[in-house]
Every structure is written in structure tokens, then in C-alpha cells.
Scaffold this motif. Structure first.
Motif, short mmCIF file in Angstrom:
data_model
loop_
_atom_site.label_atom_id
_atom_site.label_comp_id
_atom_site.label_asym_id
_atom_site.label_seq_id
_atom_site.Cartn_x
_atom_site.Cartn_y
_atom_site.Cartn_z
N GLY A 249 47.46 -73.71 46.67
CA GLY A 249 47.21 -75.46 47.47
C GLY A 249 46.32 -76.10 46.73
N THR A 250 46.20 -77.09 46.54
CA THR A 250 45.15 -77.93 46.18
C THR A 250 43.93 -77.91 46.41
OG1 THR A 250 47.00 -80.01 46.02
CG2 THR A 250 44.15 -80.40 46.07
N ALA A 251 43.55 -77.43 47.70
CA ALA A 251 41.84 -77.49 48.03
C ALA A 251 41.66 -75.86 47.42
CB ALA A 251 42.10 -76.91 49.45
N GLU A 252 42.62 -74.46 47.66
CA GLU A 252 42.68 -72.96 46.63
C GLU A 252 42.49 -73.08 45.44
OE1 GLU A 252 44.47 -73.44 50.66
OE2 GLU A 252 44.92 -74.04 48.88
N GLU A 256 39.15 -72.24 43.29
CA GLU A 256 39.30 -70.93 42.37
C GLU A 256 38.69 -71.35 41.76
OE1 GLU A 256 43.01 -68.95 40.21
OE2 GLU A 256 42.78 -68.24 42.54
N GLY A 257 39.30 -72.98 40.33
CA GLY A 257 38.56 -73.54 39.55
C GLY A 257 36.96 -73.49 39.74
N PHE A 258 36.67 -74.18 40.03
CA PHE A 258 34.77 -74.94 40.28
C PHE A 258 34.06 -72.99 41.07
CE2 PHE A 258 36.07 -77.85 43.02
CZ PHE A 258 34.96 -78.85 41.67
N ARG A 262 31.74 -72.14 37.60
CA ARG A 262 30.41 -71.26 37.80
C ARG A 262 29.24 -70.34 37.54
NH1 ARG A 262 31.37 -73.78 43.13
NH2 ARG A 262 31.65 -72.27 43.76
N ALA A 263 30.87 -69.16 37.27
CA ALA A 263 30.69 -68.50 36.57
C ALA A 263 30.15 -68.23 35.04
CB ALA A 263 31.81 -66.95 37.42
N ALA A 264 31.92 -68.48 34.75
CA ALA A 264 31.46 -69.04 33.03
C ALA A 264 29.90 -69.75 32.43
CB ALA A 264 32.55 -69.84 32.77
N ALA A 265 29.53 -70.12 33.43
CA ALA A 265 28.63 -71.23 33.42
C ALA A 265 27.03 -69.88 32.87
CB ALA A 265 27.58 -72.41 33.59
#
Length: 275
Positions: A249-252, A256-258, A262-265
Motif C-alpha cells: 500500500g502507499t504507506a508501506e 520501505e522506500g525511505f 537511508r540505508a543507501a546513504a
């Protein structure tokens, strides 16, 4: 398949009466066979290639899949394998989840309609097995080979209204793969796989209705999809896991994207930069 290998040009659908209210412990197969036998129209006698469509609610009632309404949220949780999406609204929160049958549905398919006040119904334990039992019963009593669908009502993304879908199947090819065949202009079909069982379930619901006391419908003219063996059941109709294009869903999806960003940064998924 038992039917001719051609597109049917006509189908008939009817819903026999006489089943009555189904209760926990009832011999559902016998009740349904008796209703078929009691139909006084000689054209309605079960025949090779018929497809019987049975609403899942009566299966659930016979199995005793009834819980107290105050336990509804816990019942949804207990039936949930994976939360796909949640949406807040004035009446609370709706959960779209994958349930233990592999179906992605609102509230895990837990239903408060056509059940006594203060209770809700869970989906059947094994709809494919229920379909096989009815199919075997029809063959034993009437000597014919039929397909059987156990259906349930579901909503659809991007479409208003609900339709019946197949959650249990026996003796029926649930999908028809038309890929590789030519269209009317001779071009090869590359994407078309028809959800035969779902389409027959939806057609049958139009004669069963929601409150008519007719949980069983017969579809005649779909024999080309009826098979000699019980077949793979309803699982081939379900698109879950990596094949599910809309598994979040949108919230999920935001969460997941955030976390991935953050992990990639170089930060932690919770947003704390590591020393």
C-alpha cells in the motif's frame, strides 16, 4: 477436457432452491445433492460438463468457522500472513492482507453478512478440498463429470463494486492461456490469460444473489474447461510474492522506500547515521 475444443456460443446459469439454512456440523454435500435432485425441471438434472458454483459462506457455516463479533479484529490478525496495506477512515482502519489461503483481501475475508448477529464468518479451511468433495459426490450420485467452484466476494483495485471470485476449484481449468494464439487480425497474443474460474464465479453470483437462500448455481455450456481430474485447484489464480505488482500500500511503499534510501546513504533503516 470433456467439452468440445471451441468457444461456447451459449451458456445457461440457474440456482436451485431447497438448500435451507446451513449450520455447524451439517453434511453439506448431502444437502446440496438433495437440492439438485429435488429440482423438478428435467433440463436441470446434472450433466457432463456442468460447472457447480458454491458460495463459500455455507462451507464456512458447515465447518463451524464462526467467531464472536467482538473478536473480529483478532480473527483478522489470526487469518493474516502478510499486511499489504492499511487505510484509516471514520469507522476505523481497513486492513488489506494476504490470508493463510494466499488470497489478498480486505479484512482477510472475515465477513459479517449472512451470519447471526454478534458473529462473523471466517473463510473455509480448504476450499479446494470442499470443491473436490462436492465433485466426488455429484459423480457418485448422478454418474456425471462436473467442475466445481467455491466462490467468495471480493473488491478489486481501481474498480468500484464487488464481484465473486473462485477461491476453491476442482475438475476445472482455472486459467486458459491464450498466449501464442492469433487474434482476429493474425497477430500473436502475448499477454492474454483468461481467469475462467473467476468469470464463471461472477456469472453464477448473479443468479444466486446475496440473500435468496440459494448458495449453489449451475453453469451449463462451459464444458470445454471441465477436466477429467480434480486439477490444480484455485492456487494458479493467485498472484502473490514477487509476481504481485501491487504488493504494498502507499504507506508501506513509502516506509520501505525511505528505509532503503537511508540505508543507501549510509544511515540505519531507523534514520540514525552510524558512527
Amino acid at each position: 477436457m470433456t467439452g468440445a475444443d471451441r468457444e461456447p456460443s451459449e451458456m445457461r446459469v440457474w440456482a436451485p432452491g431447497g438448500v435451507g439454512e446451513v449450520r455447524t456440523g451439517d453434511d453439506l454435500v448431502t444437502l446440496l445433492l438433495d437440492a439438485l435432485a429435488a429440482d423438478d425441471d428435467p433440463d436441470h438434472r446434472p450433466a457432463d460438463g456442468d460447472v457447480l458454483v458454491l458460495t463459500s459462506k455455507v462451507v464456512s457455516k458447515a465447518e463451524g468457522r464462526v467467531v464472536a463479533a467482538e473478536d473480529r479484529e483478532q480473527a483478522i490478525t489470526d487469518e493474516t500472513v502478510r499486511v499489504v496495506a492499511t487505510r484509516e477512515h471514520a469507522a476505523g482502519v481497513t486492513r488489506i492482507v494476504e490470508n493463510r489461503l494466499g488470497l489478498v483481501m480486505a479484512a482477510a475475508g472475515v465477513d459479517a453478512s449472512n451470519t447471526p448477529a454478534g458473529t462473523v464468518l471466517l473463510l473455509p479451511l480448504d476450499p479446494d478440498a470442499s470443491a473436490r468433495a462436492l465433485r466426488d459426490g455429484v459423480t457418485a450420485r448422478f454418474g456425471v463429470t462436473v467442475g466445481v467452484i467455491v466462490s467468495d466476494t471480493a473488491g478489486r483495485p481501481w474498480r468500484d463494486g464487488v464481484v465473486d471470485i473462485a477461491i476453491g476449484v476442482a475438475g476445472l481449468a482455472p486459467l486458459e492461456d491464450l498466449r501464442g494464439q492469433a487474434d482476429s487480425f493474425g497477430r500473436p497474443l502475448t499477454m492474454t490469460v483468461t481467469a475462467v474460474a473467476d468469470e464463471l464465479a461472477a456469472a453464477a453470483e448473479l443468479v444466486k444473489g446475496k440473500a435468496s437462500g440459494r448458495p449453489l448455481a449451475v453453469v451449463r455450456g462451459a464444458g470445454r474447461w471441465v477436466t477429467a481430474e480434480h486439477g490444480p485447484g484455485a492456487r494458479p489464480l493467485q498472484r502473490t510474492g514477487p509476481d504481485d505488482m501491487f504488493r504494498l500500500g502507499t504507506a508501506e511503499a513509502y516506509e520501505e522506500g525511505f528505509a532503503a534510501g537511508r540505508a543507501a546513504a549510509g544511515g540505519t533503516p531507523e534514520g540514525r547515521t552510524q558512527a
